[in-house]
Design an enzyme around this catalytic site. Structure first.
Site, PDB file in Angstrom:
ATOM      1  N   CYS A 169     -22.891  19.148   9.905  1.00  0.00           N
ATOM      2  CA  CYS A 169     -22.906  18.375  11.174  1.00  0.00           C
ATOM      3  C   CYS A 169     -21.604  18.996  11.958  1.00  0.00           C
ATOM      4  O   CYS A 169     -21.534  18.195  13.209  1.00  0.00           O
ATOM      5  CB  CYS A 169     -23.105  16.794  11.293  1.00  0.00           C
ATOM      6  SG  CYS A 169     -24.909  16.592  10.292  1.00  0.00           S
ATOM      7  N   HIS A 309     -18.245  10.142  16.254  1.00  0.00           N
ATOM      8  CA  HIS A 309     -19.512  10.600  15.300  1.00  0.00           C
ATOM      9  C   HIS A 309     -20.542   9.918  15.201  1.00  0.00           C
ATOM     10  O   HIS A 309     -21.624  10.085  15.761  1.00  0.00           O
ATOM     11  CB  HIS A 309     -19.154  11.417  14.011  1.00  0.00           C
ATOM     12  CG  HIS A 309     -20.089  12.010  13.249  1.00  0.00           C
ATOM     13  ND1 HIS A 309     -20.850  13.123  13.631  1.00  0.00           N
ATOM     14  CD2 HIS A 309     -20.781  11.773  12.366  1.00  0.00           C
ATOM     15  CE1 HIS A 309     -21.324  13.506  12.983  1.00  0.00           C
ATOM     16  NE2 HIS A 309     -21.635  12.669  11.873  1.00  0.00           N
ATOM     17  N   HIS A 403     -29.300  12.626  16.683  1.00  0.00           N
ATOM     18  CA  HIS A 403     -28.134  13.541  15.813  1.00  0.00           C
ATOM     19  C   HIS A 403     -28.559  14.944  15.953  1.00  0.00           C
ATOM     20  O   HIS A 403     -29.401  15.353  15.274  1.00  0.00           O
ATOM     21  CB  HIS A 403     -28.126  13.011  14.442  1.00  0.00           C
ATOM     22  CG  HIS A 403     -26.824  13.453  13.711  1.00  0.00           C
ATOM     23  ND1 HIS A 403     -25.974  14.615  14.232  1.00  0.00           N
ATOM     24  CD2 HIS A 403     -26.346  13.170  12.442  1.00  0.00           C
ATOM     25  CE1 HIS A 403     -25.032  14.770  13.225  1.00  0.00           C
ATOM     26  NE2 HIS A 403     -25.379  14.099  12.328  1.00  0.00           N
TER      27      HIS A 403
END
Length: 480
Positions: A169, A309, A403
């Site tokens: 990620c 995040h 996400h």
């Protein structure tokens, strides 16, 4: 001598809009792109929700043959890159958007976590169930991570450095860092940093669901992703693409480019702790943010806004709140270890030392006035003359976009750049209960002065990425 690196182009394909303007306007309006999965029948899956891209006609951007031969992650990368290059183009050329540098001095860095995994899963299912076993000749190039960069290079005639990286990620953020390193090393005059992802398929959903990382609030998709909220239960898969054009200041000024922001600092490191779980003390993410601050010549007090995040997982959000609390709030959200205290007491290597006290409105350059909250669906009012009383303002935009994995590091960088340009901080959707003492922007956008913004991305394998953007000063920017 360190070169100043600037941003001259941006592109975005997201679940809340395609194109930078649509993405940004929907983001600050509080739009949410999470809904029930439409790409395939998910009724038998434990997780039936995702943030999918629906808002654009792909045939406007790519020929039918290319659409048929490419995975969705390549398509999102291709469209985002085209927008970024057009935005950075030289306006006095008639033949369409030009490259910002000589083709041999123009690079591409592509970031993706899982490349063509959805195509791989679908092809294997077809092969397993087919009477006549056959796989098309385009299967391999369709799933390769570097093919997105290759398609972009072919379309635009980019013949310089071409690098594809995969750091889970953190891939998008690391693509920007790698682009900056190429520019600093004088390996290029301009670099296109791209991040893209499309991992939606039963195979991936089963795996992440069994790892207890996904939200299962199938009956209320709009409220399923709750970054930093006490009731958070997991993240929601998103998809899309993002792109930035980075140049040396010298190159941008020489060609009269519009400069939207400066990339002031970047960093990458590893937790060396666990393949999936973050270190709950946040020690390595603190070190990563400190490295970016050092490179930018800033102390923590110099950051106005952080795009966190914040995915909505119990462990990940908890570790991030700890790290942010220790570095920017002067204390841990749940206590701190002696090892972490040593990290905090260290020098930033030229920047001011890490403060032991939370920053308040009494600190230099901070107004006591609270930034103005902006209700969803409304435009922010005129500037009320100050930032939040405690710096920095922090939000996660994943409640809106899901996400987006490798794409998120770049689309969230765009959110930081737009916050600097517009003086508006996007909200954290669905954040209703949080005992953190940090200045979390929840529910509604906030108008406040933003000169510096940080974005963080943390990934499986202990990957940490941190980027710092700053309002451009020096030379002619041509920006509004």
């Amino acid at each position: 001598m360190k070169k100043k690196i600037v941003i001259t182009g941006m592109g975005a394909v997201t679940p809340i809009g395609s194109g930078v303007d649509e993405y940004w306007n929907n983001l600050i309006a509080g739009a949410c792109g999470i809904d029930r999965i439409r790409q395939f029948d998910a009724d038998d899956l434990a997780v039936q929700i995702a943030a999918e891209v629906h808002s654009f006609d792909l045939q406007r951007y790519m020929p039918k043959k290319m659409i048929h031969e490419t995975d969705a992650f390549t398509q999102y990368a291709y469209v985002a890159a085209a927008e970024a290059l057009a935005m950075a183009g030289v306006s006095d050329r008639v033949a369409g958007p030009d490259l910002p540098a000589d083709p041999d001095r123009m690079g591409i860095v592509m970031g993706t976590a899982m490349a063509g995994v959805a195509t791989t899963a679908a092809t294997q299912e077809i092969l397993t169930n087919a009477v006549h076993k056959n796989v098309g000749p385009r299967f391999v190039p369709r799933i390769l991570g570097n093919i997105a960069a290759a398609q972009i290079a072919i379309a635009h005639g980019i013949t310089g450095h071409s690098v594809t990286l995969s750091t889970a990620c953190a891939s998008g953020g690391d693509a920007v860092s790698a682009a900056a390193m190429l520019l600093q090393a004088d390996e290029a005059d301009a670099v296109l940093a791209v991040g893209a992802e499309s991992i939606l398929c039963p195979l991936v959903i089963y795996s992440l669901a069994n790892a207890h990382t996904l939200s299962r609030v199938n009956d209320d998709p709009q409220h399923s992703c709750r970054p930093f909220d006490a009731e958070r239960s997991g993240f929601v898969i998103g998809e899309g693409g993002g792109a930035l054009v980075l140049e040396t200041e010298e190159n941008a000024l020489a060609r009269g480019a519009t400069i939207y922001a400066e990339l002031a600092g970047w960093a990458n490191n590893n937790d060396a702790y666990h393949v999936i779980k973050p270190n709950p003390d946040g020690i390595s993410s603190i070190k990563c943010m400190k490295k970016a601050l050092k490179q930018a010549g800033l102390s923590p007090q110099g950051i106005d806004y952080i795009n966190a995040h914040g995915t909505g997982t119990k462990l990940g959000d908890g570790a991030e709140l700890n790290a942010l609390g220790q570095l920017f709030g002067g204390k841990s959200e749940s206590g701190q270890s002696s090892e972490t205290q040593e990290v905090l007491e260290g020098s930033t290597g030229g920047a001011a030392g890490i403060p032991a006290e939370p920053r308040t409105s009494a600190d230099p350059g901070i107004s006591a006035a609270q930034g103005t909250q902006v209700a969803p669906g409304q435009k922010p009012p005129a500037d009320q003359g100050g930032a939040a009383g405690i710096r920095p303002a922090i939000s996660s935009t994943k409640g809106a976009t899901g996400h987006m994995m490798g794409a998120g590091g770049i689309t969230e960088s765009i959110a930081c750049i737009q916050a600097i340009r517009e003086g508006i901080v996007p909200p954290t959707l669905n954040l209703e209960q949080c005992d953190s003492q940090l200045d979390l922007v929840c529910g509604e956008s906030r108008r406040m002065p933003v000169d510096t913004a940080m974005t963080n991305a943390f990934g499986f394998g202990g990957q940490n990425s941190s980027l710092i953007f700053r309002r451009y000063s020096g030379g002619k920017s041509n920006d509004k």
